[in-house]
Enzyme design. Sequence first.
Site, PDB file in Angstrom:
ATOM      1  N   LYS A 196      37.352 -40.877 -46.663  1.00 57.07           N
ATOM      2  CA  LYS A 196      36.985 -39.460 -46.562  1.00 57.07           C
ATOM      3  C   LYS A 196      36.706 -39.061 -45.117  1.00 57.07           C
ATOM      4  O   LYS A 196      37.195 -38.041 -44.641  1.00 57.07           O
ATOM      5  CB  LYS A 196      35.740 -39.157 -47.419  1.00 57.07           C
ATOM      6  CG  LYS A 196      35.895 -39.479 -48.889  1.00 57.07           C
ATOM      7  CD  LYS A 196      34.684 -39.048 -49.695  1.00 57.07           C
ATOM      8  CE  LYS A 196      33.413 -39.817 -49.379  1.00 57.07           C
ATOM      9  NZ  LYS A 196      33.361 -41.172 -49.940  1.00 57.07           N
ATOM     10  N   ARG A 271      27.065 -35.472 -54.540  1.00 58.96           N
ATOM     11  CA  ARG A 271      27.173 -36.819 -55.104  1.00 58.96           C
ATOM     12  C   ARG A 271      26.495 -36.906 -56.461  1.00 58.96           C
ATOM     13  O   ARG A 271      26.525 -37.952 -57.091  1.00 58.96           O
ATOM     14  CB  ARG A 271      26.518 -37.816 -54.158  1.00 58.96           C
ATOM     15  CG  ARG A 271      27.497 -38.643 -53.323  1.00 58.96           C
ATOM     16  CD  ARG A 271      26.653 -39.541 -52.450  1.00 58.96           C
ATOM     17  NE  ARG A 271      27.284 -40.705 -51.929  1.00 58.96           N
ATOM     18  CZ  ARG A 271      27.743 -40.812 -50.683  1.00 58.96           C
ATOM     19  NH1 ARG A 271      27.744 -39.777 -49.888  1.00 58.96           N
ATOM     20  NH2 ARG A 271      28.202 -41.970 -50.257  1.00 58.96           N
ATOM     21  N   ARG A 310      35.327 -52.778 -42.424  1.00 60.29           N
ATOM     22  CA  ARG A 310      34.705 -51.735 -41.606  1.00 60.29           C
ATOM     23  C   ARG A 310      33.347 -52.214 -41.076  1.00 60.29           C
ATOM     24  O   ARG A 310      32.968 -51.915 -39.952  1.00 60.29           O
ATOM     25  CB  ARG A 310      34.527 -50.464 -42.450  1.00 60.29           C
ATOM     26  CG  ARG A 310      33.932 -49.290 -41.689  1.00 60.29           C
ATOM     27  CD  ARG A 310      33.983 -48.011 -42.506  1.00 60.29           C
ATOM     28  NE  ARG A 310      32.859 -47.882 -43.424  1.00 60.29           N
ATOM     29  CZ  ARG A 310      32.703 -46.865 -44.273  1.00 60.29           C
ATOM     30  NH1 ARG A 310      33.620 -45.906 -44.363  1.00 60.29           N
ATOM     31  NH2 ARG A 310      31.654 -46.809 -45.063  1.00 60.29           N
ATOM     32  N   ARG A 316      27.282 -50.380 -39.510  1.00 60.18           N
ATOM     33  CA  ARG A 316      26.577 -49.883 -40.698  1.00 60.18           C
ATOM     34  C   ARG A 316      26.076 -51.057 -41.512  1.00 60.18           C
ATOM     35  O   ARG A 316      26.863 -51.847 -42.034  1.00 60.18           O
ATOM     36  CB  ARG A 316      27.506 -49.010 -41.543  1.00 60.18           C
ATOM     37  CG  ARG A 316      27.697 -47.640 -40.954  1.00 60.18           C
ATOM     38  CD  ARG A 316      28.577 -46.781 -41.828  1.00 60.18           C
ATOM     39  NE  ARG A 316      28.073 -46.635 -43.209  1.00 60.18           N
ATOM     40  CZ  ARG A 316      28.560 -45.754 -44.072  1.00 60.18           C
ATOM     41  NH1 ARG A 316      29.538 -44.945 -43.692  1.00 60.18           N
ATOM     42  NH2 ARG A 316      28.078 -45.689 -45.289  1.00 60.18           N
ATOM     43  N   ARG A 328      26.316 -49.526 -54.108  1.00 56.24           N
ATOM     44  CA  ARG A 328      26.835 -48.190 -53.797  1.00 56.24           C
ATOM     45  C   ARG A 328      27.901 -47.783 -54.816  1.00 56.24           C
ATOM     46  O   ARG A 328      27.972 -46.623 -55.216  1.00 56.24           O
ATOM     47  CB  ARG A 328      27.387 -48.150 -52.367  1.00 56.24           C
ATOM     48  CG  ARG A 328      26.261 -48.007 -51.331  1.00 56.24           C
ATOM     49  CD  ARG A 328      26.659 -48.485 -49.956  1.00 56.24           C
ATOM     50  NE  ARG A 328      27.670 -47.658 -49.336  1.00 56.24           N
ATOM     51  CZ  ARG A 328      28.471 -48.095 -48.348  1.00 56.24           C
ATOM     52  NH1 ARG A 328      28.362 -49.340 -47.901  1.00 56.24           N
ATOM     53  NH2 ARG A 328      29.344 -47.293 -47.810  1.00 56.24           N
TER      54      ARG A 328
END
Length: 372
Positions: A196, A271, A310, A316, A328
């Site tokens: 996204k 969300r 990532r 992160r 998540r």
Amino acid sequence: MSIIKLHDLYFKPFISEKEIDRIIQSLTKQVKADLYPNEVPVFVGILNGCFVFAADFIRSYKGDCEVSFVKLASYSGTTSTEKVKNLIGINEDLTNRTVIILEDVIDTGVTLQEIYTIFKDKKLKALKIVTLFFKPDVYKKELPINYIGKNIDDRFIVGYGLDYNELGRNLPSVYQLTTQPKMKNIVLFGPPGAGKGTQADLLKDKYNLVHISTGDVFRFNIKNETELGLLAKKFMDEGDLVPDEVTINMLKAEVEKNADANGFIFDGFPRTESQAIALDEFLSEKGEQINGMVALEVPEDLLVERLLERGKTSGRTDDTDESKIRNRFNEYNTKTAILKDFYQAQGNYYGINGVGSIEDITTRLSKVFDTL
Ligand code: AMP
């Protein structure tokens, strides 16, 4: 609820079904309380608009009553005209009866005055008026209105029996005239790692939109050790969602900062269903709407791989630990995935295959963006 279009005009949500219901309960209680215990009133609805209100009103009224309708027309288009036309009247004998007129909305009072005058000659015991909505700023008559559900300002409304050139009567709640939405607002949707952020960055320039990533805003606040950041950190570190109230307020503030934008790409928001409802409400108050939810569809296994990859460079912490990542997804599957149904029900869901090269996916997304 979001903005609707009837004929050439746009209308925004104004009074909800729930609020209408509360108003009616209160009206029927007041009316009943003012009658003698065994009195059987005759409710007279003024057609066309009041058929929905009358139906709900009499079902909420506790006690025996009679119901009748009269028809007069004083509307053409969106403004009241002074000329009242035909009356299809009441034929029964109303001598010594208590007649209670039911109106959906009283504005100038012209129609009402006409009807009132007709009933005044019928040797009634009492004549009272109930209106669901009243526009005090435009009411021109001396006639007292006995029961008012809600005072509203002088803007054209539709729904709940009220029409704009015959459309809108079947809407279960009331909408108010608004201007044509100016923004293009898109929810870019998909599970964690769907791409996204990457796509939003490309598309915001292409379509001159403002990109709001709630995750980025939270991370910015964490980095700067703001109060919001401290609060969000403990949820984010675990891969849990930050509470709705905090997130919604933050999002509203971000939108307000960009009041002149052509529109927004919402990334990571909404969300939860309450976030989606809050977003609709917030935008429709501004006369704006969500043009569509565009979703990147990617299988979960591929996503875990992408996130771990990532995590090697993103810095992160929620991307490095597989159990946090799984959590998540769990949050996504239990709270967020249902938003597909939410937007699908509005006819606003567009699913895109999110597997492929960045360029290919941008092309796929652009095809949808162009139509919104
Ligand atoms: P993201 O960058 O979109 O993957 O978001 C990272 C984390 O920020 C999420 O796991 C949540 O903890 C938090 N977050 C971001 N957006 C929201 C939201 N709309 N509602 C609740 N929490 C959010």
